[in-house]
Enzyme design. Structure first.
Site, PDB file in Angstrom:
ATOM      1  N   ASP A  73      18.365  68.147 -11.548  1.00 19.47           N
ATOM      2  CA  ASP A  73      18.066  67.250 -10.431  1.00 19.47           C
ATOM      3  C   ASP A  73      18.994  67.685  -9.303  1.00 19.47           C
ATOM      4  OD1 ASP A  73      17.104  65.022  -8.923  1.00 19.47           O
ATOM      5  OD2 ASP A  73      18.926  63.932  -9.457  1.00 19.47           O
ATOM      6  N   ASP A 108      22.082  60.666 -11.754  1.00 16.15           N
ATOM      7  CA  ASP A 108      21.625  62.040 -11.521  1.00 16.15           C
ATOM      8  C   ASP A 108      21.394  62.779 -12.837  1.00 16.15           C
ATOM      9  OD1 ASP A 108      21.718  62.363  -8.491  1.00 16.15           O
ATOM     10  OD2 ASP A 108      23.723  61.594  -8.905  1.00 16.15           O
ATOM     11  N   GLU A 161      13.447  69.688 -10.212  1.00 19.51           N
ATOM     12  CA  GLU A 161      12.654  68.803  -9.357  1.00 19.51           C
ATOM     13  C   GLU A 161      12.389  69.484  -8.025  1.00 19.51           C
ATOM     14  OE1 GLU A 161      12.779  64.313  -7.426  1.00 19.51           O
ATOM     15  OE2 GLU A 161      14.178  64.825  -9.024  1.00 19.51           O
TER      16      GLU A 161
END
Length: 178
Positions: free
Chosen positions: A8, A144, A72
């Site tokens: 991420d 996160d 992502e």
């Protein structure tokens, strides 16, 4: 068996999550955050932040020895500068994966939420809850890190579906499934 490193990306905190996939079984291997924040007296330059992300992801690859990498995608932020920095952080992580000759898969936030929660518009708390449930975690990981684990889970679910489709295609005889 697959070991999946999920990322991420962020310009201040980059989350990572590592899972092992054995058929339908998913096992938690590790997660955390790469902090790319300097001190008040000595803030990091953008180049230093990107190097730190690259080097940290490279160390994670050496430590966990993943054979798949998922990250992502960049979403369009209200602030174009934020989107650019996020894209650069993604690039640093992707280069680390490419240097290790790992295949790179990219997923949108909506795809990740849909895969993990069943709702592409899910809240972060729902994602965290499902990450804990799917991986049998006793404690909730940092936000996160949970997002990075969700990226890895999304990739695992996607690859399971591809394997199912490939198996179904092999079993097809003259347009019928056996």
């Amino acid at each position: 068996m697959a070991i999946i490193l999920g990322i991420d990306p962020g310009s201040r905190l980059t989350g990572y999550g590592v899972i092992e996939q054995r058929g339908r079984q998913l096992n938690y291997l590790g997660s955390g955050c790469i902090k790319v924040i300097g001190t008040t007296k000595e803030p990091l330059t953008l180049a230093e932040k990107l190097r730190r992300i690259h080097d940290s992801v490279s160390e994670l690859i050496t430590q966990f020895k993943p054979n798949e990498f998922a990250i992502e995608q960049v979403f369009m932020a209200k602030n174009p500068d934020s989107a650019l920095k996020l894209g650069q952080a993604r690039g640093a992580a992707i280069v680390a994966a490419a240097c290790a000759e790992l295949p790179v898969a990219e997923y949108s936030a909506r795809q990740i939420k849909q895969s993990v929660v069943g709702n592409g518009g899910a809240e972060k708390s729902q994602v965290q809850h499902m990450v804990m449930a799917l991986l049998n975690l006793q404690r909730c990981p940092q936000e996160d890190a949970a997002d990075a684990l969700a990226v890895a889970l999304c990739h695992a679910h996607s690859s399971q579906n591809l394997i199912k489709m490939a198996g179904a295609a092999r079993k097809t005889v003259r347009g019928r499934l056996r």
